[in-house]
Design an enzyme around this catalytic site. Structure first.
Site, PDB file in Angstrom:
ATOM      1  N   GLY A  48       0.783  -1.237   0.000  1.00 34.98           N
ATOM      2  CA  GLY A  48       0.000   0.000   0.000  1.00 34.98           C
ATOM      3  C   GLY A  48       0.812   1.283   0.000  1.00 34.98           C
ATOM      4  O   GLY A  48       0.355   2.311  -0.492  1.00 34.98           O
ATOM      5  N   GLU A 102       4.026   4.507   5.658  1.00 33.81           N
ATOM      6  CA  GLU A 102       2.838   3.655   5.599  1.00 33.81           C
ATOM      7  C   GLU A 102       1.703   4.416   4.930  1.00 33.81           C
ATOM      8  O   GLU A 102       1.612   5.640   5.018  1.00 33.81           O
ATOM      9  CB  GLU A 102       2.497   3.208   7.036  1.00 33.81           C
ATOM     10  CG  GLU A 102       1.289   2.348   7.216  1.00 33.81           C
ATOM     11  CD  GLU A 102       1.287   1.033   6.438  1.00 33.81           C
ATOM     12  OE1 GLU A 102       1.600   1.051   5.229  1.00 33.81           O
ATOM     13  OE2 GLU A 102       0.900   0.014   7.033  1.00 33.81           O
ATOM     14  N   ASP A 106      -4.744   2.219  10.808  1.00 31.10           N
ATOM     15  CA  ASP A 106      -6.148   1.887  11.079  1.00 31.10           C
ATOM     16  C   ASP A 106      -6.240   1.427  12.544  1.00 31.10           C
ATOM     17  O   ASP A 106      -6.281   2.263  13.442  1.00 31.10           O
ATOM     18  CB  ASP A 106      -6.551   0.810  10.060  1.00 31.10           C
ATOM     19  CG  ASP A 106      -8.017   0.446  10.090  1.00 31.10           C
ATOM     20  OD1 ASP A 106      -8.834   1.301  10.443  1.00 31.10           O
ATOM     21  OD2 ASP A 106      -8.361  -0.696   9.754  1.00 31.10           O
ATOM     22  N   LYS A 134      -6.792   6.866  10.338  1.00 32.92           N
ATOM     23  CA  LYS A 134      -8.206   6.587  10.673  1.00 32.92           C
ATOM     24  C   LYS A 134      -8.288   6.521  12.188  1.00 32.92           C
ATOM     25  O   LYS A 134      -8.306   5.446  12.788  1.00 32.92           O
ATOM     26  CB  LYS A 134      -8.570   5.223  10.095  1.00 32.92           C
ATOM     27  CG  LYS A 134      -9.650   5.244   9.056  1.00 32.92           C
ATOM     28  CD  LYS A 134     -10.084   3.826   8.776  1.00 32.92           C
ATOM     29  CE  LYS A 134     -10.076   3.534   7.320  1.00 32.92           C
ATOM     30  NZ  LYS A 134     -10.516   2.147   7.031  1.00 32.92           N
ATOM     31  N   PHE A 155     -13.865   2.968   4.309  1.00 39.13           N
ATOM     32  CA  PHE A 155     -12.857   2.157   3.618  1.00 39.13           C
ATOM     33  C   PHE A 155     -12.431   2.893   2.354  1.00 39.13           C
ATOM     34  O   PHE A 155     -13.241   3.172   1.489  1.00 39.13           O
ATOM     35  CB  PHE A 155     -13.424   0.766   3.283  1.00 39.13           C
ATOM     36  CG  PHE A 155     -12.336  -0.184   2.878  1.00 39.13           C
ATOM     37  CD1 PHE A 155     -11.590  -0.845   3.842  1.00 39.13           C
ATOM     38  CD2 PHE A 155     -12.035  -0.382   1.542  1.00 39.13           C
ATOM     39  CE1 PHE A 155     -10.557  -1.699   3.474  1.00 39.13           C
ATOM     40  CE2 PHE A 155     -11.005  -1.237   1.169  1.00 39.13           C
ATOM     41  CZ  PHE A 155     -10.264  -1.898   2.137  1.00 39.13           C
ATOM     42  N   ASP A 162      -5.846  -0.695  -1.737  1.00 34.61           N
ATOM     43  CA  ASP A 162      -6.640  -1.577  -2.580  1.00 34.61           C
ATOM     44  C   ASP A 162      -7.926  -2.035  -1.915  1.00 34.61           C
ATOM     45  O   ASP A 162      -8.084  -1.945  -0.689  1.00 34.61           O
ATOM     46  CB  ASP A 162      -5.835  -2.846  -2.905  1.00 34.61           C
ATOM     47  CG  ASP A 162      -5.709  -3.776  -1.693  1.00 34.61           C
ATOM     48  OD1 ASP A 162      -5.253  -3.301  -0.637  1.00 34.61           O
ATOM     49  OD2 ASP A 162      -6.105  -4.953  -1.799  1.00 34.61           O
ATOM     50  N   ARG A 168      -5.403   0.208  -6.722  1.00 34.46           N
ATOM     51  CA  ARG A 168      -4.167   0.806  -6.194  1.00 34.46           C
ATOM     52  C   ARG A 168      -3.651   1.938  -7.070  1.00 34.46           C
ATOM     53  O   ARG A 168      -3.025   2.881  -6.587  1.00 34.46           O
ATOM     54  CB  ARG A 168      -3.054  -0.252  -6.087  1.00 34.46           C
ATOM     55  CG  ARG A 168      -3.311  -1.315  -5.031  1.00 34.46           C
ATOM     56  CD  ARG A 168      -2.025  -2.104  -4.789  1.00 34.46           C
ATOM     57  NE  ARG A 168      -2.239  -3.351  -4.081  1.00 34.46           N
ATOM     58  CZ  ARG A 168      -2.315  -3.467  -2.757  1.00 34.46           C
ATOM     59  NH1 ARG A 168      -2.216  -2.402  -1.991  1.00 34.46           N
ATOM     60  NH2 ARG A 168      -2.504  -4.642  -2.203  1.00 34.46           N
TER      61      ARG A 168
END
Ligand code: IMP
Ligand code: MG
Length: 177
Positions: A48, A102, A106, A134, A155, A162, A168
């Site tokens: 990611g 990163e 989350d 988040k 989300f 993704d 992505r």
């Protein structure tokens, strides 16, 4: 024409322009903070973080090395809070300054695990740069040194993130709703 096999088109949450502007600000901050550092290693978490990491590091004019971890994927059938390392670093980080990069924090479980592993291995310093935070989902406390955007509990996809490995390569952060 609509095709049920086509993935739905995500709604823009953070535009390409806003991403670019914020990434440049983060790069300037990091450049300033690490100007006297020797042997900086920037560590991305696959997959990611790669779009963000490349855009960010191209704007940092310092000698640095890059390396990657890959951890167990989101929603895998692991015990909550358990993080598996699927790909370890190639480089030794002993006595090195490490900047983790990163896409999103989350629950915080991934970063908590990775950061304590880096400290255990003798990194001189460990800091975290995360594009998205988040904050409402946090279960493990993680200090974010460089934060792109705080987002709601939705989300998100795009710019590296993704949903089932799709989206992505979107140039923006979007929401599938
Ligand atoms: P953690 O819950 O903080 O350990 O986050 C683990 C990983 O889940 C992140 O690095 C992302 O790869 C993934 N993830 C968390 N939230 C999202 C999201 O909204 N979209 C896509 N991936 C996500
Ligand atoms: Mg990730």
């Amino acid at each position: 024409m609509t095709d049920s096999k086509q993935p739905i088109k995500p709604r823009v949450l953070i535009s390409k322009e806003r991403l670019e502007a914020r990434v440049s600000e983060l790069a300037a901050e990091i450049q300033r903070d690490y100007v006297d550092a020797e042997g900086l290693i920037c560590v991305g978490i696959l997959k990611g973080s790669v779009f963000f990491m490349m855009d960010l590091l191209k704007q940092i004019d310092l000698p640095l090395a890059i390396d990657f971890f890959q951890t167990s994927s989101y929603g895998a059938d692991t015990v909550p809070g358990e993080v598996r390392i699927r790909k370890d670093l190639d480089l030794s980080i002993r006595d090195r300054d490490v900047l983790l990069i990163e896409d999103i924090v989350d629950t915080g479980f991934t970063l908590r695990t990775i950061m304590s592993l880096l400290r255990f291995r003798g990194a001189r310093s460990v800091k975290l740069c995360a594009l998205l935070d988040k904050v409402d989902k946090r279960q493990a406390e993680v200090e974010i040194d460089y934060r792109g955007f705080e987002i709601e509990n939705v989300f998100v996809v795009g710019y590296g993130l993704d949903r089932d490995e799709i989206y992505r390569n979107l140039p923006f952060i979007g929401v599938c709703d």
